[in-house]
Design an enzyme around this catalytic site. Structure first.
Site, short mmCIF file in Angstrom:
data_model
loop_
_atom_site.label_atom_id
_atom_site.label_comp_id
_atom_site.label_asym_id
_atom_site.label_seq_id
_atom_site.Cartn_x
_atom_site.Cartn_y
_atom_site.Cartn_z
N LYS A 14 -0.88 -53.20 81.80
CA LYS A 14 -0.90 -54.66 81.56
C LYS A 14 0.51 -55.18 81.24
O LYS A 14 0.96 -56.17 81.80
CB LYS A 14 -1.88 -54.99 80.42
CG LYS A 14 -3.32 -54.56 80.71
CD LYS A 14 -4.27 -54.92 79.60
CE LYS A 14 -4.04 -54.21 78.31
NZ LYS A 14 -4.25 -52.73 78.38
N ARG A 88 -10.42 -59.19 73.62
CA ARG A 88 -10.88 -57.80 73.73
C ARG A 88 -12.33 -57.65 73.32
O ARG A 88 -12.87 -56.56 73.39
CB ARG A 88 -10.04 -56.93 72.79
CG ARG A 88 -8.83 -56.32 73.42
CD ARG A 88 -8.10 -55.58 72.32
NE ARG A 88 -7.54 -54.35 72.79
CZ ARG A 88 -6.28 -54.20 73.15
NH1 ARG A 88 -5.45 -55.21 73.11
NH2 ARG A 88 -5.84 -53.04 73.56
N ARG A 127 4.68 -42.41 77.95
CA ARG A 127 5.33 -43.70 77.67
C ARG A 127 6.37 -43.57 76.56
O ARG A 127 6.14 -42.92 75.55
CB ARG A 127 4.28 -44.74 77.26
CG ARG A 127 4.93 -46.06 76.80
CD ARG A 127 3.97 -47.19 76.72
NE ARG A 127 2.85 -46.97 75.82
CZ ARG A 127 1.82 -47.80 75.70
NH1 ARG A 127 1.77 -48.89 76.45
NH2 ARG A 127 0.85 -47.55 74.87
N ARG A 160 4.98 -44.47 70.85
CA ARG A 160 4.11 -45.26 69.97
C ARG A 160 3.17 -44.38 69.17
O ARG A 160 2.64 -43.40 69.71
CB ARG A 160 3.31 -46.27 70.81
CG ARG A 160 3.94 -47.65 70.84
CD ARG A 160 3.32 -48.58 71.80
NE ARG A 160 1.87 -48.74 71.73
CZ ARG A 160 1.18 -49.62 72.46
NH1 ARG A 160 1.82 -50.39 73.31
NH2 ARG A 160 -0.12 -49.72 72.35
N ARG A 171 -9.20 -44.94 71.70
CA ARG A 171 -8.94 -46.27 72.27
C ARG A 171 -9.76 -46.48 73.55
O ARG A 171 -10.28 -47.58 73.79
CB ARG A 171 -7.44 -46.45 72.57
CG ARG A 171 -6.62 -46.63 71.30
CD ARG A 171 -5.14 -46.32 71.55
NE ARG A 171 -4.49 -47.26 72.42
CZ ARG A 171 -3.31 -47.03 73.00
NH1 ARG A 171 -2.67 -45.89 72.80
NH2 ARG A 171 -2.77 -47.95 73.79
P1 AP5 Z 1 1.87 -50.27 79.94
O1 AP5 Z 1 2.32 -51.34 80.87
O2 AP5 Z 1 2.58 -50.13 78.62
O3 AP5 Z 1 0.28 -50.31 79.74
P2 AP5 Z 1 -0.62 -51.31 78.90
O4 AP5 Z 1 -1.88 -51.54 79.67
O5 AP5 Z 1 0.16 -52.52 78.51
O6 AP5 Z 1 -0.91 -50.35 77.68
P3 AP5 Z 1 -1.05 -50.64 76.13
O7 AP5 Z 1 -1.18 -49.27 75.49
O8 AP5 Z 1 0.05 -51.49 75.62
O9 AP5 Z 1 -2.39 -51.37 76.09
P4 AP5 Z 1 -3.34 -51.46 74.91
O10 AP5 Z 1 -4.26 -52.49 75.38
O11 AP5 Z 1 -3.95 -50.18 74.48
O12 AP5 Z 1 -2.36 -51.75 73.69
P5 AP5 Z 1 -1.91 -53.11 73.00
O13 AP5 Z 1 -0.46 -53.00 72.75
O14 AP5 Z 1 -2.45 -54.30 73.68
O15 AP5 Z 1 1.97 -48.87 80.74
C1 AP5 Z 1 1.68 -47.64 80.11
C2 AP5 Z 1 2.66 -46.56 80.60
O16 AP5 Z 1 2.39 -46.30 81.98
C3 AP5 Z 1 4.14 -46.98 80.52
O17 AP5 Z 1 4.90 -45.83 80.23
C4 AP5 Z 1 4.47 -47.48 81.96
O18 AP5 Z 1 5.82 -47.29 82.30
C5 AP5 Z 1 3.54 -46.61 82.79
N1 AP5 Z 1 2.99 -47.30 83.97
C6 AP5 Z 1 2.50 -48.58 84.01
N2 AP5 Z 1 2.04 -48.86 85.25
C7 AP5 Z 1 2.23 -47.72 85.99
C8 AP5 Z 1 1.94 -47.37 87.36
N3 AP5 Z 1 1.37 -48.25 88.20
N4 AP5 Z 1 2.28 -46.12 87.77
C9 AP5 Z 1 2.84 -45.21 86.91
N5 AP5 Z 1 3.14 -45.48 85.62
C10 AP5 Z 1 2.83 -46.73 85.15
O19 AP5 Z 1 -2.72 -52.99 71.61
C11 AP5 Z 1 -2.44 -51.94 70.69
C12 AP5 Z 1 -3.47 -51.96 69.59
O20 AP5 Z 1 -3.42 -53.22 68.87
C13 AP5 Z 1 -4.95 -51.87 70.06
O21 AP5 Z 1 -5.36 -50.53 70.26
C14 AP5 Z 1 -5.67 -52.54 68.88
O22 AP5 Z 1 -5.79 -51.66 67.79
C15 AP5 Z 1 -4.71 -53.67 68.49
N6 AP5 Z 1 -5.03 -54.92 69.21
C16 AP5 Z 1 -4.27 -55.53 70.15
N7 AP5 Z 1 -4.87 -56.63 70.61
C17 AP5 Z 1 -6.04 -56.73 69.94
C18 AP5 Z 1 -7.14 -57.64 70.00
N8 AP5 Z 1 -7.14 -58.66 70.88
N9 AP5 Z 1 -8.20 -57.43 69.17
C19 AP5 Z 1 -8.21 -56.40 68.30
N10 AP5 Z 1 -7.21 -55.49 68.20
C20 AP5 Z 1 -6.15 -55.66 69.02
#
Ligand code: AP5
Length: 213
Positions: A14, A88, A127, A160, A171
């Site tokens: 994302k 979410r 990552r 992270r 997760r």
């Molecule tokens: P990346 O682009 O970083 O993936 P992402 O989908 O953004 O992953 P996140 O881990 O950030 O998503 P998340 O939803 O778990 O975490 P968030 O920060 O929102 O890509 C991942 C890796 O793959 C990178 O190394 C990249 O280079 C590589 N990559 C990407 N695309 C690729 C491809 N096509 N091919 C190869 N490699 C690729 O949330 C973190 C925490 O915060 C949650 O777990 C929760 O506890 C809390 N939180 C956040 N939002 C909420 C909410 N709305 N409600 C409640 N809790 C929340």
């Protein structure tokens, strides 16, 4: 004010896709990043959030919705907001509809990044993120020029805290239970646009840019 939502499991890409879609003039709002900013500042909200995030659990709907409401107050009135990691839960989705309605807007599109679990585990395990500017790398698929060093500012790259094998599994389970029902919610509104996120970074970014808007 309207919204486009990036929906998909943790690690589907994302943030990686958002970094390209912002070039189309939208404002990127990542609730994960907003929470990590609070953790970095050591605020009470950040301290509470860290305890949950490190265990792979969600922060409460109330806290996250409050944070998004505050963020929308500083957005341009006619902006398109690109939400990454929000909503979410169904409760968050309903609150978002309410907030947008009060701003004469609506959700315009939901880009759903489809990605199998085994690909996700590999992506999150590899990552690395710049401690200073937040630029995201992958050791195999998007490596930095110098090991453990950001290309942009030379600062250290970190893993992270929630990218450990055990927390990734948690997760993914939380995503299936709490977030997957949103697919049905938005399908009923005809808003879902599916993207095969198991392809290369460039292919996925290109597909998302072509379908955006
Ligand atoms: P990346 O682009 O970083 O993936 P992402 O989908 O953004 O992953 P996140 O881990 O950030 O998503 P998340 O939803 O778990 O975490 P968030 O920060 O929102 O890509 C991942 C890796 O793959 C990178 O190394 C990249 O280079 C590589 N990559 C990407 N695309 C690729 C491809 N096509 N091919 C190869 N490699 C690729 O949330 C973190 C925490 O915060 C949650 O777990 C929760 O506890 C809390 N939180 C956040 N939002 C909420 C909410 N709305 N409600 C409640 N809790 C929340």
């Amino acid at each position: 004010m309207n919204a486009v939502i990036l929906l998909g499991p943790p690690g589907a890409g994302k943030g990686t896709v958002a970094s390209v879609l912002v070039e189309h003039g939208c404002e990127h709002v990542s609730t994960g990043q907003l929470l990590r900013n609070e953790i970095e500042k050591g605020t009470p909200l950040g301290i509470e959030a860290k305890g949950l995030i490190d265990r792979g659990l969600f922060v409460s709907d109330e806290t996250v919705v409050g944070m998004v409401r505050d963020r929308l107050e500083s957005a341009e009135p006619n902006a398109t907001i690109l939400f990454d990691g929000f909503p979410r839960t169904l409760a968050q989705a309903e609150k978002l509809d309410e907030m947008l309605r009060s701003l004469n807007g609506q959700v315009k599109q939901v880009l759903l990044l489809d990605c199998p679990d085994e690909v996700i585990v590999e992506r999150l395990s590899g990552r690395r993120t710049c401690k200073n500017c937040g630029t995201v790398y992958h050791l195999a698929y998007n490596p930095p020029l110098h090991e453990d060093q950001c290309n942009s500012d030379g600062c250290a790259l970190i893993q992270r805290g929630d990218d450990s094998a055990e927390t990734i599994r948690k997760r993914l389970a939380v995503y299936v239970g709490a977030t997957e029902p949103l697919i049905h919610y938005y399908e009923n509104q005809g808003l879902i646009v599916r993207i095969n996120a198991a392809k290369s970074i460039e292919d996925v970014r290109r597909a998302a840019a072509a379908k955006f808007g």
